[in-house]
Design an enzyme around this catalytic site. Structure first.
Site, PDB file in Angstrom:
ATOM      1  N   ALA A 142      15.258  20.724  37.860  1.00  0.00           N
ATOM      2  CA  ALA A 142      15.022  22.167  37.697  1.00  0.00           C
ATOM      3  C   ALA A 142      15.164  22.674  36.263  1.00  0.00           C
ATOM      4  O   ALA A 142      15.272  23.885  36.054  1.00  0.00           O
ATOM      5  CB  ALA A 142      15.891  22.991  38.645  1.00  0.00           C
ATOM      6  N   ALA A 143      15.131  21.775  35.287  1.00  0.00           N
ATOM      7  CA  ALA A 143      15.141  22.233  33.878  1.00  0.00           C
ATOM      8  C   ALA A 143      13.907  23.101  33.636  1.00  0.00           C
ATOM      9  O   ALA A 143      13.996  24.168  33.015  1.00  0.00           O
ATOM     10  CB  ALA A 143      15.129  21.035  32.935  1.00  0.00           C
ATOM     11  N   GLY A 144      12.782  22.657  34.152  1.00  0.00           N
ATOM     12  CA  GLY A 144      11.532  23.404  33.985  1.00  0.00           C
ATOM     13  C   GLY A 144      11.610  24.757  34.690  1.00  0.00           C
ATOM     14  O   GLY A 144      11.169  25.775  34.153  1.00  0.00           O
ATOM     15  N   ASP A 145      12.164  24.783  35.895  1.00  0.00           N
ATOM     16  CA  ASP A 145      12.280  26.050  36.638  1.00  0.00           C
ATOM     17  C   ASP A 145      13.187  27.023  35.884  1.00  0.00           C
ATOM     18  O   ASP A 145      12.890  28.212  35.774  1.00  0.00           O
ATOM     19  CB  ASP A 145      12.863  25.799  38.037  1.00  0.00           C
ATOM     20  CG  ASP A 145      11.897  25.028  38.928  1.00  0.00           C
ATOM     21  OD1 ASP A 145      10.689  25.029  38.635  1.00  0.00           O
ATOM     22  OD2 ASP A 145      12.362  24.421  39.913  1.00  0.00           O
TER      23      ASP A 145
END
Ligand code: ATP
Length: 304
Positions: free
Chosen positions: A250-253
């Site tokens: 979830a780094a991108g989220d």
């Protein structure tokens, strides 16, 4: 009231199993650890935007089951506007069975469940909500027809539409021309453009190709190498903050939610990217998807 961000996307219940190795066909494996956490790209990005300071209206769907009802209530108690999270009478809340190996690799099985009902019909019901929001943020875990419809509605009234094209999928040109910004990672950018993104030069070529399709702002996220941004007047590589990553789920989220929140506050693109990268850098130091998203206070402390 602060300008609002409309996030449209999935809500899942993530079952996370830590395993010594992925089970082979026929093997029964005991997990070393098990965690039940809220996930789904839509929900992760909505929570990230909310915790970063945005006023968030979340269009999503859950099942009429204990997980869905609890999730909706918990999001409301965080301050999210949840009247647009539908409770589907027949489909279950979406779920993901995530195995994480000791090497940190993951293997994921998803049941879309109620997320499948966020189609163009559902989106049409929320036309007013979408038109009233200042900005719309979407991903690709709900039906593409609904995403296309929402982008069309928002763009018609000059609202900014950001698409995080994850998980990777080919996209119709009609959708791309209704986007203000697209934020693929390297593999998503490669799928959308046919250009393998390994270097900044590759990212530049891929971004040019996406802009030719009518998207004004292209941000390609490059994991621990930061992000590459391009629009008509400028292009820039922003290195990531140097941190020790524990879990990049979830780094991108987190990046996308924080970016939208910062842009809504009218932060310059430069500052908004720095803010979003700081938020993502904090999240990779903590395990889990939503549990790893930092608060506004933590982000500001990190940036000072
Ligand atoms: P995921 O699918 O895991 O949610 P993603 O592939 O969509 O992630 P990434 O490009 O991996 O997105 O990461 C988004 C942003 O998060 C990066 O641009 C960077 O700013 C930050 N980030 C990711 N990994 C690291 C890291 N190891 N150290 C510091 N920052 C990181």
């Amino acid at each position: 009231m602060a300008l609002s961000l409309c996030v449209i996307g999935s809500s899942n219940l993530d079952h996370v199993f830590n395993v010594a190795h992925f089970p082979r066909p026929g093997e029964t494996l005991r997990a070393d650890n098990y965690q039940l956490v809220y996930g789904g790209k839509g929900a992760n990005q909505a929570v990230a935007a909310l915790k970063s300071g945005a006023n968030v209206q979340f269009i999503s769907a859950v099942g009429n089951d204990s997980a869905g009802i609890a999730m909706r209530q918990d999001f409301a108690s965080l301050g999210m506007q949840v009247d647009t999270i539908q409770i589907h009478p027949d489909l279950p809340t979406g779920l993901a069975a995530i195995q994480v190996s000791v090497q940190g690799e993951n293997s994921i099985v998803i049941v879309a469940g109620a997320n499948e009902s966020v189609n163009s019909e559902t989106i049409s019901q929320y036309q007013q909500t979408i038109m009233q929001a200042e900005m719309v943020l979407m991903q690709l875990e709900t039906p593409l027809e609904g995403i296309c419809k929402a982008a069309e509605i928002a763009n018609k009234v000059d609202k900014k539409v950001i698409l995080n094209p994850a998980p990777a999928k080919a996209l119709p040109d009609d959708l791309l021309k209704n986007l203000w910004m697209i934020t693929p990672n390297e593999s998503e950018a490669a799928l959308l453009t046919g250009i393998e993104v390994k270097t900044i030069t590759d990212a530049k070529s891929a971004a040019e190709k996406l802009r030719e399709k009518g998207v004004s702002e292209v941000i390609i996220t490059l994991g621990s190498n930061g992000v590459y941004h391009q629009n008509t007047i400028s292009e820039k590589h922003y290195p990531a903050f140097q941190v020790t990553a524990k879990d990049t789920t979830a780094a991108g989220d987190t990046f996308n939610g924080a970016l939208a929140a910062a842009l809504l506050e009218r932060q310059s693109l430069d500052k908004a990217i720095r803010f979003a990268q700081a938020t993502a850098a904090l999240s990779v130091q903590v395990a889990g998807a939503q549990p790893s998203i930092p608060s506004r206070k933590e982000i500001e402390t990190f940036l000072t």
